[in-house]
Write a protein that holds these residues in place. Structure first.
Motif, short mmCIF file in Angstrom:
data_model
loop_
_atom_site.label_atom_id
_atom_site.label_comp_id
_atom_site.label_asym_id
_atom_site.label_seq_id
_atom_site.Cartn_x
_atom_site.Cartn_y
_atom_site.Cartn_z
N MET A 136 28.34 53.53 48.01
CA MET A 136 28.18 54.77 47.25
C MET A 136 27.21 55.72 47.94
SD MET A 136 29.93 54.78 44.30
CE MET A 136 28.99 55.71 43.11
N ALA A 137 26.11 55.17 48.48
CA ALA A 137 25.12 56.01 49.13
C ALA A 137 25.68 56.67 50.39
CB ALA A 137 23.89 55.18 49.48
N ILE A 138 26.38 55.88 51.20
CA ILE A 138 26.94 56.42 52.44
C ILE A 138 28.02 57.45 52.14
CG2 ILE A 138 28.27 55.84 54.50
CD1 ILE A 138 26.81 53.12 54.48
N GLY A 139 28.87 57.13 51.18
CA GLY A 139 29.93 58.08 50.82
C GLY A 139 29.37 59.39 50.29
N GLU A 140 28.36 59.30 49.44
CA GLU A 140 27.75 60.51 48.88
C GLU A 140 27.02 61.30 49.97
OE1 GLU A 140 27.18 62.93 45.44
OE2 GLU A 140 28.43 61.19 45.87
N PRO B 226 21.47 65.89 51.05
CA PRO B 226 22.27 64.66 51.20
C PRO B 226 21.48 63.40 50.91
CG PRO B 226 22.61 66.15 53.06
CD PRO B 226 21.46 66.69 52.28
N ILE B 227 20.20 63.37 51.30
CA ILE B 227 19.40 62.17 51.09
C ILE B 227 19.15 61.93 49.60
CG2 ILE B 227 17.15 61.10 51.52
CD1 ILE B 227 17.06 62.53 54.19
N HIS B 228 18.81 62.99 48.88
CA HIS B 228 18.61 62.85 47.44
C HIS B 228 19.88 62.40 46.75
CE1 HIS B 228 14.97 65.84 47.46
NE2 HIS B 228 14.72 64.71 48.08
N ALA B 229 21.01 62.98 47.15
CA ALA B 229 22.29 62.62 46.54
C ALA B 229 22.63 61.16 46.82
CB ALA B 229 23.39 63.53 47.07
N ALA C 255 20.52 58.67 47.52
CA ALA C 255 19.59 57.80 46.79
C ALA C 255 19.94 57.73 45.31
CB ALA C 255 18.16 58.30 46.97
N ALA C 256 20.27 58.88 44.73
CA ALA C 256 20.63 58.91 43.31
C ALA C 256 21.90 58.12 43.05
CB ALA C 256 20.80 60.35 42.85
N SER C 257 22.87 58.25 43.95
CA SER C 257 24.13 57.53 43.78
C SER C 257 23.92 56.02 43.87
CB SER C 257 25.13 58.00 44.84
OG SER C 257 26.38 57.38 44.67
N ALA C 258 23.13 55.58 44.86
CA ALA C 258 22.86 54.15 45.01
C ALA C 258 22.08 53.61 43.81
CB ALA C 258 22.08 53.90 46.30
N LEU C 259 21.13 54.39 43.31
CA LEU C 259 20.33 53.97 42.17
C LEU C 259 21.19 53.84 40.92
CD1 LEU C 259 17.60 53.31 40.88
CD2 LEU C 259 17.26 55.77 40.53
N ALA C 260 22.05 54.82 40.70
CA ALA C 260 22.92 54.78 39.52
C ALA C 260 23.84 53.56 39.57
CB ALA C 260 23.74 56.07 39.45
N PHE C 261 24.41 53.29 40.74
CA PHE C 261 25.28 52.12 40.89
C PHE C 261 24.51 50.83 40.61
CE2 PHE C 261 27.47 48.74 43.06
CZ PHE C 261 28.82 49.04 42.91
N SER C 262 23.29 50.74 41.13
CA SER C 262 22.49 49.53 40.96
C SER C 262 22.12 49.30 39.49
CB SER C 262 21.21 49.63 41.81
OG SER C 262 21.53 49.78 43.17
N VAL C 263 21.83 50.39 38.77
CA VAL C 263 21.50 50.26 37.35
C VAL C 263 22.66 49.65 36.57
CG1 VAL C 263 21.05 51.59 35.24
CG2 VAL C 263 19.79 52.11 37.32
N GLY C 264 23.86 50.11 36.87
CA GLY C 264 25.02 49.53 36.21
C GLY C 264 25.29 48.10 36.64
N ALA C 265 25.15 47.81 37.93
CA ALA C 265 25.48 46.49 38.45
C ALA C 265 24.53 45.41 37.98
CB ALA C 265 25.50 46.54 39.97
#
Length: 222
Positions: free
Chosen positions: A88-92, A134-137, A139-149
Motif C-alpha cells: 500500500m505504501a509503495i503504491g500510494e 508522496p511520503i505523507h501519503a 505513511a498514512a496508507s501503510a498506517l491505515a492498512f496496519s490498523v485494520g490488519a
C-alpha cells in the motif's frame, strides 16, 4: 422627500438581503468543498484500514482452513500485515509522486505563459504547500492498512482452541467492518445502514471465498 427616504431604505434592505444570500451561498459552497476534501483522505484511510482488515483476516481464515496450528495462523497474519502495508505504501507513493510531477509541470507551464510577469510570492507559496506529499501519503496508507490488519491478529493471538479462535476472529472482524462502515458514512455524510451492510457483506464474502477455496484445494491433496 419621504418617497426618496423610503426608496433608499428599500434599496438598503435589498442590498442587505443580497449580501446575506451571497454569504449563505459562500457558506454552503465552503461546506461542500470541505466535505469534498474530507472525502478524499477519508476514502483513502477507510479503504486502507478495510483492506488491511479483510485481506489479513481472509489469509488467516484460508490458512486456518487447512492448518489448525495457532502459530501458523499468526505468522500468516503477520506476513500479510507487513506485505500489505509495504504494498500500500509503495503504491500510494508512486501514485502521488506521479500526481506531483504533473502538477509541478503544470505550474512551470503557467509560469512560462506569464512571460516574466511578477508573481505574487504568497500565491507561489500557497501553491507549493497545496502540492501532494508522496511520503505523507505512503505513511498514512501503510498506517491505515496496519490498523485494520492488527484486528484479526489480536483476536487470534491468545486462543488455542481452533474452533473458538475461528469464531472469535470472525466476530472481531465483523464488528470492525461495521465500525469502519459506520465511521466512513458518518464523516462522509452518507447513509450509515447501507454503508455498514455493504462493508460487512463484502468482508464476509472475501473470508468465505478464501476459506472455501483453500479448504477445497487442501482436501484435494494438491
Amino acid at each position: 422627500m419621504a418617497s426618496d427616504h423610503s426608496s433608499h431604505n428599500q434599496a438598503k434592505f435589498v442590498l442587505a438581503n443580497n449580501d446575506l444570500e451571497q454569504q449563505e451561498t459562500m457558506e454552503v459552497e465552503t461546506k461542500d468543498l470541505d466535505y469534498s476534501k474530507r472525502s478524499q483522505w477519508l476514502r483513502a484511510a477507510v479503504l486502507g484500514a478495510n483492506d488491511g482488515l479483510v485481506s489479513t483476516a481472509s489469509l488467516m481464515m484460508g490458512v486456518g482452513a487447512v492448518r489448525q496450528d495457532i502459530k501458523v495462523m499468526i505468522l500468516t497474519g503477520f506476513a500479510g500485515l507487513v506485505a500489505g502495508a509495504c504494498s500500500m505504501a509503495i503504491g500510494e507513493f508512486v501514485s502521488v509522486y506521479s500526481q506531483l510531477d504533473i502538477e509541478v509541470a503544470q505550474m512551470k507551464r503557467d509560469s512560462e505563459r506569464e512571460n516574466g510577469r511578477d508573481r505574487d510570492e504568497e500565491e507561489d507559496e500557497k501553491e507549493k504547500e497545496s502540492l501532494p506529499n508522496p511520503i505523507h501519503a505512503a505513511a498514512a496508507s501503510a498506517l491505515a492498512f496496519s490498523v485494520g490488519a492488527i484486528v484479526p491478529l489480536l483476536a487470534a493471538s491468545f486462543i488455542r482452541e481452533y474452533k473458538v479462535r475461528i469464531g472469535v476472529v470472525f466476530g472481531a472482524v465483523s464488528f470492525a467492518l461495521v465500525v469502519f462502515g459506520w465511521l466512513g458514512a458518518v464523516l462522509g455524510k452518507a447513509p450509515t445502514l447501507r454503508s455498514c451492510v455493504r462493508v460487512l457483506v463484502g468482508g464476509w464474502l472475501a473470508m468465505a471465498i478464501t476459506f472455501g477455496l483453500t479448504k477445497l484445494i487442501g482436501s484435494s491433496g494438491l
